[in-house]
Design a protein around this motif. Structure first.
Motif, PDB file in Angstrom:
ATOM      1  N   ASP A 249       0.848  -1.196   0.000  1.00 17.89           N
ATOM      2  CA  ASP A 249       0.000   0.000   0.000  1.00 17.89           C
ATOM      3  C   ASP A 249       0.888   1.253   0.000  1.00 17.89           C
ATOM      4  O   ASP A 249       1.837   1.335  -0.773  1.00 17.89           O
ATOM      5  CB  ASP A 249      -0.936  -0.067   1.204  1.00 17.89           C
ATOM      6  CG  ASP A 249      -2.213   0.733   1.020  1.00 17.89           C
ATOM      7  OD1 ASP A 249      -2.134   1.900   0.601  1.00 17.89           O
ATOM      8  OD2 ASP A 249      -3.302   0.200   1.314  1.00 17.89           O
ATOM      9  N   TYR A 264      -0.893  -4.058   3.085  1.00 20.13           N
ATOM     10  CA  TYR A 264      -2.334  -4.143   3.292  1.00 20.13           C
ATOM     11  C   TYR A 264      -2.771  -5.605   3.370  1.00 20.13           C
ATOM     12  O   TYR A 264      -2.410  -6.425   2.535  1.00 20.13           O
ATOM     13  CB  TYR A 264      -3.054  -3.449   2.132  1.00 20.13           C
ATOM     14  CG  TYR A 264      -4.539  -3.292   2.335  1.00 20.13           C
ATOM     15  CD1 TYR A 264      -5.022  -2.349   3.239  1.00 20.13           C
ATOM     16  CD2 TYR A 264      -5.449  -4.074   1.638  1.00 20.13           C
ATOM     17  CE1 TYR A 264      -6.385  -2.183   3.426  1.00 20.13           C
ATOM     18  CE2 TYR A 264      -6.815  -3.916   1.827  1.00 20.13           C
ATOM     19  CZ  TYR A 264      -7.269  -2.975   2.723  1.00 20.13           C
ATOM     20  OH  TYR A 264      -8.627  -2.820   2.916  1.00 20.13           O
ATOM     21  N   ARG A 294      -5.698  -4.518   8.076  1.00 19.21           N
ATOM     22  CA  ARG A 294      -5.784  -3.515   7.011  1.00 19.21           C
ATOM     23  C   ARG A 294      -4.844  -2.342   7.265  1.00 19.21           C
ATOM     24  O   ARG A 294      -5.253  -1.173   7.369  1.00 19.21           O
ATOM     25  CB  ARG A 294      -7.225  -3.043   6.843  1.00 19.21           C
ATOM     26  CG  ARG A 294      -8.125  -4.153   6.304  1.00 19.21           C
ATOM     27  CD  ARG A 294      -9.465  -3.633   5.865  1.00 19.21           C
ATOM     28  NE  ARG A 294     -10.190  -4.652   5.101  1.00 19.21           N
ATOM     29  CZ  ARG A 294     -11.164  -4.390   4.236  1.00 19.21           C
ATOM     30  NH1 ARG A 294     -11.523  -3.143   4.004  1.00 19.21           N
ATOM     31  NH2 ARG A 294     -11.776  -5.359   3.598  1.00 19.21           N
ATOM     32  N   THR A 296      -2.604   0.421   6.215  1.00 22.80           N
ATOM     33  CA  THR A 296      -2.654   1.178   4.967  1.00 22.80           C
ATOM     34  C   THR A 296      -1.496   2.149   4.772  1.00 22.80           C
ATOM     35  O   THR A 296      -1.008   2.318   3.661  1.00 22.80           O
ATOM     36  CB  THR A 296      -3.954   1.993   4.889  1.00 22.80           C
ATOM     37  OG1 THR A 296      -4.007   2.884   6.023  1.00 22.80           O
ATOM     38  CG2 THR A 296      -5.180   1.099   4.886  1.00 22.80           C
TER      39      THR A 296
END
Length: 339
Positions: A249, A264, A294, A296
């Protein structure tokens, strides 16, 4: 899918002779580390590793946090992609809203000449934009309009006042994305690095001569030597690393040129030296049980080596959190620039 309980039941139902034959078959014994929800790739498992600590709980809800950037005053700005919100977190951990729920879909923020620039994904298909706004979220102006047909995901300014942005288009078999440059005087974006499979993170080396780009669906880290703002030096575009598992990411760069890439879906940040060689990693708590996956983006607080990592727990119940670690070096730029 055959569960452990079902397999045991099937084995018990076998005739004694069949059970003996089954017991004699070669079996695969997995190390404990491989039983994690997100086991580390073998090639990265022995990298120097440290676990982050919780810094601030943003929400009990699973908000898709992104866009961290520090202001000159030391506040952290960050955004929530699907709701279009931009938040401000002071050094004293006071959270406020800069931009409320909107039709913008922010994925990257940068600060330049006192204004906040946003790369936003629009309809997540064909029409996103780059806008700028006042620090309080007012006076929103289009820089790259949605009608131009890009999906801007992240952006970084150079020392001339122009900026690069990633075009978040394509897929694993569709190299429709790329990197574009908008000069200090504005105008149409100029293609710099085409044919990428969902271009995502972007950053510049401390001297501004090397552009770093992550390719989400292609799983690659690109190191691009620049002859000038829009020209790649001869043989200057290289893939320095190919990732395993979920895609890379956003990225950030420190004062020594080290590159930090948020993974990610893996609850971790990989660290590369200025040549693009992996040298370390930061893990987020709970990842072995499937939490905080998640991850990021991240940002290094100017004048320090404190790095904040953004993540959310999606449907696993632990909401949205900012974690903290020490980076290998201080931030690469002055407060609020080149983010």
């Amino acid at each position: 899918m055959i569960t452990v309980a079902l397999a045991a039941g099937m084995l018990a139902a076998m005739p004694a002779g069949a059970q003996e034959k089954n017991a004699a078959l070669p079996s695969l014994e997995l190390p404990k580390a491989f039983l994690s929800k997100v086991p580390l790739p073998v090639s990265e498992a022995d990298l120097p590793t440290v676990e982050a600590v919780e810094y601030f709980k943003v929400s009990a809800e699973a908000l898709q946090l992104e866009c961290p950037v520090f202001t000159a005053e030391g506040d952290l700005l960050f955004c929530e992609v699907f709701g279009g919100r931009v938040y401000r977190l002071t050094p004293d951990n006071e959270l406020s809203t800069v931009l409320g729920k909107s039709e913008l879909r922010p994925a990257g923020l940068a600060i330049h000449d006192g204004r906040v620039y946003m790369a936003e994904l629009g309809d997540f298909s064909e029409h996103g934009s780059v806008v700028s706004m006042a620090p309080d979220g007012t006076d929103i102006k289009e820089i790259v309009p949605r009608s131009a047909g890009y999906l801007p995901d992240d952006l970084v300014f150079d020392d001339k006042g122009g900026f690069y942005f990633t075009d978040f288009k394509g897929g694993s078999s569709s190299p429709d994305g790329g990197v574009y440059y908008v000069g200090p005087e504005g105008g149409d974006p100029v293609s710099v690095l085409p044919n990428l499979k969902i271009a995502n993170g972007i950053g510049l080396s401390p001297d501004g001569k090397t552009l770093w780009v992550t390719e989400l669906a292609g799983g690659k880290l690109h190191r691009v030597s620049l002859a000038d703002a829009t020209t790649i030096a001869p043989f200057g575009a290289l893939v320095t690393y190919t990732f395993t598992g979920a895609g890379p990411d956003s990225l950030r760069i420190d004062a020594e040129g080290n590159v930090y890439v948020a993974m990610y879906g893996q609850a971790r940040v990989l660290v590369f030296n200025p040549l693009g060689l992996p040298i370390g990693q930061y893990l987020l708590p709970g990842r072995d049980e499937g939490h905080n996956l998640r991850s990021t983006s991240m940002a290094i607080r100017p004048g320090t080596d404190e790095m904040l990592i953004l993540t959310n727990d999606w449907d696993q119940g632990e909401g949205s959190t900012i974690f903290a670690v020490k980076a290998l070096a201080q931030d690469a730029s002055g407060p609020g620039t080149r983010k």
